[in-house]
Design a protein around this motif. Structure first.
Motif, PDB file in Angstrom:
ATOM      1  N   UNK A  11       0.892  -1.165   0.000  1.00  0.00           N
ATOM      2  CA  UNK A  11       0.000   0.000   0.000  1.00  0.00           C
ATOM      3  C   UNK A  11       0.928   1.212   0.000  1.00  0.00           C
ATOM      4  N   UNK A  12       1.118   1.793  -1.158  1.00  0.00           N
ATOM      5  CA  UNK A  12       2.229   2.702  -1.382  1.00  0.00           C
ATOM      6  C   UNK A  12       2.087   4.033  -0.648  1.00  0.00           C
ATOM      7  N   UNK A  13       3.212   4.524  -0.160  1.00  0.00           N
ATOM      8  CA  UNK A  13       3.290   5.883   0.369  1.00  0.00           C
ATOM      9  C   UNK A  13       3.361   6.869  -0.789  1.00  0.00           C
ATOM     10  N   UNK A  14       3.046   8.127  -0.509  1.00  0.00           N
ATOM     11  CA  UNK A  14       3.323   9.215  -1.442  1.00  0.00           C
ATOM     12  C   UNK A  14       4.402  10.090  -0.827  1.00  0.00           C
ATOM     13  N   UNK A 214       0.488  -2.209   6.036  1.00  0.00           N
ATOM     14  CA  UNK A 214       1.342  -1.028   6.190  1.00  0.00           C
ATOM     15  C   UNK A 214       2.734  -1.407   6.672  1.00  0.00           C
ATOM     16  N   UNK A 215       2.883  -2.570   7.302  1.00  0.00           N
ATOM     17  CA  UNK A 215       4.192  -2.971   7.811  1.00  0.00           C
ATOM     18  C   UNK A 215       5.238  -3.048   6.697  1.00  0.00           C
ATOM     19  N   UNK A 257       1.473   7.291  11.894  1.00  0.00           N
ATOM     20  CA  UNK A 257       1.712   6.741  10.557  1.00  0.00           C
ATOM     21  C   UNK A 257       1.002   7.622   9.526  1.00  0.00           C
ATOM     22  N   UNK A 258       1.606   7.942   8.380  1.00  0.00           N
ATOM     23  CA  UNK A 258       2.824   7.358   7.824  1.00  0.00           C
ATOM     24  C   UNK A 258       4.118   8.140   8.086  1.00  0.00           C
ATOM     25  N   UNK A 275       7.431  14.616   5.462  1.00  0.00           N
ATOM     26  CA  UNK A 275       6.244  15.471   5.336  1.00  0.00           C
ATOM     27  C   UNK A 275       5.010  14.645   4.955  1.00  0.00           C
ATOM     28  N   UNK A 276       3.904  14.922   5.613  1.00  0.00           N
ATOM     29  CA  UNK A 276       2.618  14.352   5.221  1.00  0.00           C
ATOM     30  C   UNK A 276       1.581  15.465   5.170  1.00  0.00           C
ATOM     31  N   UNK A 277       0.664  15.374   4.248  1.00  0.00           N
ATOM     32  CA  UNK A 277      -0.434  16.343   4.186  1.00  0.00           C
ATOM     33  C   UNK A 277      -1.495  16.030   5.227  1.00  0.00           C
ATOM     34  N   UNK A 278      -1.647  14.770   5.525  1.00  0.00           N
ATOM     35  CA  UNK A 278      -2.640  14.355   6.507  1.00  0.00           C
ATOM     36  C   UNK A 278      -2.111  14.615   7.917  1.00  0.00           C
TER      37      UNK A 278
END
Length: 314
Positions: A11-14, A214-215, A257-258, A275-278
């Motif tokens: 489940x890919x990260x951005x 996610x692991x 996470x993430x 950095x994450x937007x969420x």
């Protein structure tokens, strides 16, 4: 996406730059990491990708980029339903399919609200099938904004249409997983991929096509290793060790996470920002210290099972 061999579907990260812009160079390196680790496919534009925090055009661009980097080495799937009238969702499914994905993923909470009935969900899914003729689909029991878990009977009917080739299961209940596997038994071009690592070995032995968790955004090689050795009696002790490791460290891998997984990948040498937007909470000093300790435990586990990493950056 079928069941020819067990496999790991990330489940890919951005990756984002520090200013919040999508980091496509980082996405290339991340995709390469998954491929070198032995991923059987790629799930782009998913919850771990922060899909709800991407614009429609960004979702298309990210998916197209992953398809290009994969270059046919493995199939790619990506989410294509984000609420609104079925006709609107169908239009985006068509646009996403044009990026070259193997199948477009339908997230089960976007066709009917939390208080709406199963019958209404089924009716709208049938409408979506009719409005997207010829496009292979997948199903994903996305936990946000709420989780709509499919029954074994529903999954059997949907797979029976010949259009559904993939299911990412998040029910967290091995008995429900077994029921779904029994209901779809014998369908060669369909695979159920389990998200819950607490019963990963049980699920693989029951017939799951693989894992999608996610692991793997910490150490994808380890998930691939488990898919390859879960039923190897000669390695039963090591398999048990890996299964226990994931159970014991479930909380730390989900907390903040993430951000934490991006930090972990940084420690592995992947040049991406955290950095994450969420908004997932504060990545503070104690959390960082916990991940640093977790990284050392991961390294020790790899030595114990004699798993050599495949490298990070191209």
């Amino acid at each position: 996406m079928g069941k020819k061999r067990k496999g790991y579907i990330p489940v890919m990260l951005t990756p984002f730059k520090d200013d919040g812009v999508v980091d496509f160079d980082g996405l290339t390196k991340l995709t390469t990491l998954y491929l070198r680790a032995g991923a059987a496919g790629l799930f782009a534009n998913c919850q771990s990708s922060e899909m709800f925090n991407l614009s429609g055009e960004e979702q298309l661009a990210v998916t197209k980029h992953v398809v290009r980097v994969a270059d046919g080495a493995v199939p790619v799937v990506a989410t294509g339903t984000f609420g609104g009238p079925v006709e609107k969702q169908a239009d985006f499914v068509k646009r996403l399919y044009e990026t070259g994905v193997e199948a477009v993923i339908v997230i089960t909470n976007m066709l009917a609200g939390e208080s709406e009935s199963t019958a209404l969900f089924d009716e709208r899914f049938e409408q979506l099938l009719d409005a997207t003729l010829g496009i292979p689909l997948g199903l994903y029991e996305c936990p946000e904004p709420f989780k709509r878990v499919l029954t074994a009977e529903q999954l059997k009917r949907f797979v029976g249409t010949g259009r559904v080739i993939y299911h990412k299961d998040t029910c967290l209940d091995i008995q429900q997983v077994r029921a779904k596997l029994e209901a779809t038994k014998g369908v060669s071009d369909f695979g159920l991929y389990d998200a819950y690592m607490a019963h990963a070995v049980e699920s693989l032995k029951a017939g799951s096509a693989g894992l999608s968790c996610i692991q793997g955004n910490y150490y994808p090689e380890l998930i691939v290793w488990l898919c390859n050795h879960y039923d190897d009696e000669r390695m039963a002790d090591q398999v048990g060790m890996v299964q226990r490791f994931f159970i014991e460290h479930m909380d730390i891998m989900h907390d903040v996470y993430p951000v934490v997984s991006k930090y972990f990948l940084q420690k592995r040498g992947l040049p991406i920002s955290t950095f994450t937007r969420k908004d997932v909470g504060l990545f503070d000093a104690p959390t960082r210290k916990g991940i640093d300790a977790f990284y050392l435990e991961f390294s020790q586990l790899l030595e114990q099972i004699e798993l050599v990493p495949n490298g990070v950056t191209p």
